[in-house]
Design a protein around this motif. Sequence first.
Motif, mmCIF file in Angstrom:
data_model
loop_
_atom_site.group_PDB
_atom_site.id
_atom_site.type_symbol
_atom_site.label_atom_id
_atom_site.label_comp_id
_atom_site.label_asym_id
_atom_site.label_seq_id
_atom_site.Cartn_x
_atom_site.Cartn_y
_atom_site.Cartn_z
ATOM 1 N N SER A 1 0.818 -1.222 0.000
ATOM 2 C CA SER A 1 0.000 0.000 0.000
ATOM 3 C C SER A 1 0.847 1.265 0.000
ATOM 4 C CB SER A 1 -0.932 0.015 1.213
ATOM 5 O OG SER A 1 -0.237 0.411 2.387
ATOM 6 N N HIS A 2 2.153 1.151 0.145
ATOM 7 C CA HIS A 2 3.023 2.312 0.365
ATOM 8 C C HIS A 2 3.114 3.198 -0.873
ATOM 9 C CE1 HIS A 2 6.292 4.682 1.990
ATOM 10 N NE2 HIS A 2 7.047 4.404 0.949
ATOM 11 N N PHE A 3 2.784 4.489 -0.721
ATOM 12 C CA PHE A 3 2.973 5.505 -1.751
ATOM 13 C C PHE A 3 4.104 6.422 -1.273
ATOM 14 C CE2 PHE A 3 -1.425 5.936 -4.027
ATOM 15 C CZ PHE A 3 -1.543 4.556 -4.092
ATOM 16 N N GLY A 4 5.329 6.112 -1.672
ATOM 17 C CA GLY A 4 6.467 6.891 -1.202
ATOM 18 C C GLY A 4 6.385 8.357 -1.531
ATOM 19 N N VAL A 5 5.779 8.686 -2.671
ATOM 20 C CA VAL A 5 5.697 10.082 -3.082
ATOM 21 C C VAL A 5 4.904 10.916 -2.081
ATOM 22 C CG1 VAL A 5 3.614 9.743 -4.488
ATOM 23 C CG2 VAL A 5 5.207 11.585 -5.053
ATOM 24 N N TYR A 6 3.983 10.298 -1.347
ATOM 25 C CA TYR A 6 3.209 11.002 -0.325
ATOM 26 C C TYR A 6 3.892 10.948 1.043
ATOM 27 C CZ TYR A 6 -0.843 11.194 -3.495
ATOM 28 O OH TYR A 6 -1.688 11.449 -4.541
ATOM 29 N N ASP A 7 4.373 9.771 1.423
ATOM 30 C CA ASP A 7 4.981 9.620 2.744
ATOM 31 C C ASP A 7 6.297 10.381 2.865
ATOM 32 O OD1 ASP A 7 2.917 8.026 3.647
ATOM 33 O OD2 ASP A 7 3.890 6.160 3.077
ATOM 34 N N ASP A 8 7.028 10.499 1.762
ATOM 35 C CA ASP A 8 8.343 11.142 1.782
ATOM 36 C C ASP A 8 8.294 12.580 1.270
ATOM 37 O OD1 ASP A 8 9.244 8.666 2.642
ATOM 38 O OD2 ASP A 8 9.746 8.004 0.606
ATOM 39 N N LEU A 9 7.132 13.186 1.360
ATOM 40 C CA LEU A 9 6.923 14.517 0.783
ATOM 41 C C LEU A 9 7.938 15.532 1.294
ATOM 42 C CD1 LEU A 9 4.935 16.078 -1.084
ATOM 43 C CD2 LEU A 9 3.599 16.611 0.966
ATOM 44 N N PHE A 10 8.307 15.452 2.579
ATOM 45 C CA PHE A 10 9.224 16.424 3.185
ATOM 46 C C PHE A 10 10.551 15.774 3.576
ATOM 47 C CE2 PHE A 10 4.910 18.036 4.170
ATOM 48 C CZ PHE A 10 4.982 19.247 3.502
ATOM 49 N N LYS A 11 10.893 14.703 2.895
ATOM 50 C CA LYS A 11 12.101 13.955 3.247
ATOM 51 C C LYS A 11 13.345 14.829 3.206
ATOM 52 C CE LYS A 11 14.402 9.573 2.223
ATOM 53 N NZ LYS A 11 14.397 8.355 1.342
ATOM 54 N N ALA A 12 13.413 15.757 2.256
ATOM 55 C CA ALA A 12 14.601 16.603 2.102
ATOM 56 C C ALA A 12 14.467 17.941 2.824
ATOM 57 C CB ALA A 12 14.871 16.835 0.616
ATOM 58 N N THR A 13 13.421 18.098 3.617
ATOM 59 C CA THR A 13 13.187 19.368 4.317
ATOM 60 C C THR A 13 13.581 19.208 5.778
ATOM 61 O OG1 THR A 13 11.329 19.803 2.824
ATOM 62 C CG2 THR A 13 11.496 21.172 4.796
ATOM 63 N N SER A 14 14.628 19.899 6.174
ATOM 64 C CA SER A 14 15.194 19.679 7.511
ATOM 65 C C SER A 14 14.298 20.185 8.637
ATOM 66 C CB SER A 14 16.571 20.340 7.612
ATOM 67 O OG SER A 14 16.479 21.740 7.391
ATOM 68 N N ASP A 15 13.479 21.187 8.355
ATOM 69 C CA ASP A 15 12.658 21.752 9.430
ATOM 70 C C ASP A 15 11.219 21.234 9.410
ATOM 71 O OD1 ASP A 15 12.121 23.072 7.106
ATOM 72 O OD2 ASP A 15 12.254 25.105 7.927
ATOM 73 N N VAL A 16 11.051 20.017 8.895
ATOM 74 C CA VAL A 16 9.777 19.311 9.007
ATOM 75 C C VAL A 16 10.053 17.938 9.596
ATOM 76 C CG1 VAL A 16 7.841 18.265 7.770
ATOM 77 C CG2 VAL A 16 8.704 20.507 7.070
ATOM 78 N N THR A 17 9.317 17.603 10.630
ATOM 79 C CA THR A 17 9.427 16.283 11.249
ATOM 80 C C THR A 17 8.323 15.391 10.702
ATOM 81 O OG1 THR A 17 10.359 17.207 13.273
ATOM 82 C CG2 THR A 17 9.393 15.008 13.420
ATOM 83 N N SER A 18 8.711 14.227 10.205
ATOM 84 C CA SER A 18 7.748 13.276 9.651
ATOM 85 C C SER A 18 7.570 12.109 10.620
ATOM 86 C CB SER A 18 8.229 12.743 8.295
ATOM 87 O OG SER A 18 8.388 13.794 7.376
ATOM 88 N N GLY A 19 6.318 11.736 10.839
ATOM 89 C CA GLY A 19 6.020 10.619 11.713
ATOM 90 C C GLY A 19 4.668 10.034 11.366
ATOM 91 N N THR A 20 4.064 9.354 12.312
ATOM 92 C CA THR A 20 2.728 8.789 12.119
ATOM 93 C C THR A 20 1.883 9.076 13.343
ATOM 94 O OG1 THR A 20 3.400 6.633 13.016
ATOM 95 C CG2 THR A 20 3.552 6.925 10.617
ATOM 96 N N PHE A 21 0.587 9.050 13.137
ATOM 97 C CA PHE A 21 -0.344 9.170 14.248
ATOM 98 C C PHE A 21 -0.479 7.820 14.948
ATOM 99 C CE2 PHE A 21 -1.554 12.839 11.758
ATOM 100 C CZ PHE A 21 -1.870 13.782 12.723
ATOM 101 N N SER A 22 -0.971 7.845 16.154
ATOM 102 C CA SER A 22 -1.327 6.602 16.835
ATOM 103 C C SER A 22 -2.770 6.251 16.484
ATOM 104 C CB SER A 22 -1.185 6.751 18.349
ATOM 105 O OG SER A 22 -2.101 7.733 18.844
#
Length: 275
Positions: A244-265
């Motif tokens: 089901s993984h859509f990397g283009v959506y999950d990694d949207l801010f991968k190269a942006t240092s001042d955005v933290t990426s995580g998941t909800f509980s």
Amino acid sequence: MANENSPEPSYTLYVYYTRYSSWGVRAQLILEYFNIPYKVQYFNYTIPALTPPHELTTLPVLDVSPAPGAIASSSEEESPLRIPDSLAIAEFLADQHPEKNLWPADPQLRALARVAAAQMHSGFAALRDAYPSNFVSRFTGPGIPFPEAVAKDVAKLLALWHRVRVASSKRLRELGETDQGFLCGGFSIADAFFWPVLWRLRSYNVPLAGSTDEARKWMATMWNHPVMKAQGKEYFRQARDSQSHFGVYDDLFKATSDVTSGTFSEDWVFDGDIA
């Protein structure tokens, strides 16, 4: 009203994995909330083996197979009715199941619901373009863009929810009917159409400044309802499946240092704010 003892057609919903799908998830939520039996086939355009066939390139699509014992057409094999577009699917289901009131029964409330759904179906382009639908992921930090066009869309959205809730509450009082807290009292197609934009506000930590009590109460009704919570669990189930993984959506801010990426509980609860 449809005869409950008569055979019904069968439905198959073709969608991209709904934890990312702002269009397909609407149709799925309608089917789930109103307890309309269906089968589902998920696709993933980022994995060649899971891309939809040519005839299903524009998803969602609802295939409608004739009910057992239905009068056959002149052709030897009856092809299913194929309905693309989330609003067309919703309208078809409303026509097929009038007893379920997918639109409000009252003409005034029905008009309010249709106007709201139509505005979501064709509007808020800046908000949609800036923030892809992503139910599970959580992005925080000053690097998340919030341009003026997006801010205007968010303000319009919050104002729309306020207006519809105020007008609906007034009409429900006139009718002497119970207000269940959805946009037009009871859950309808209009609520389903705004379900994925609620994710966007959550996933990208969008400020809710300027939202009224009426708008926030509707948001709480949506987020905390058992059917929406069950759908949330389905999105988390999908997230545990690598297909089901859509990397283009999950990694949207991968190269942006001042955005933290995580998941909800899975047990996240809306308490009046996103953060």
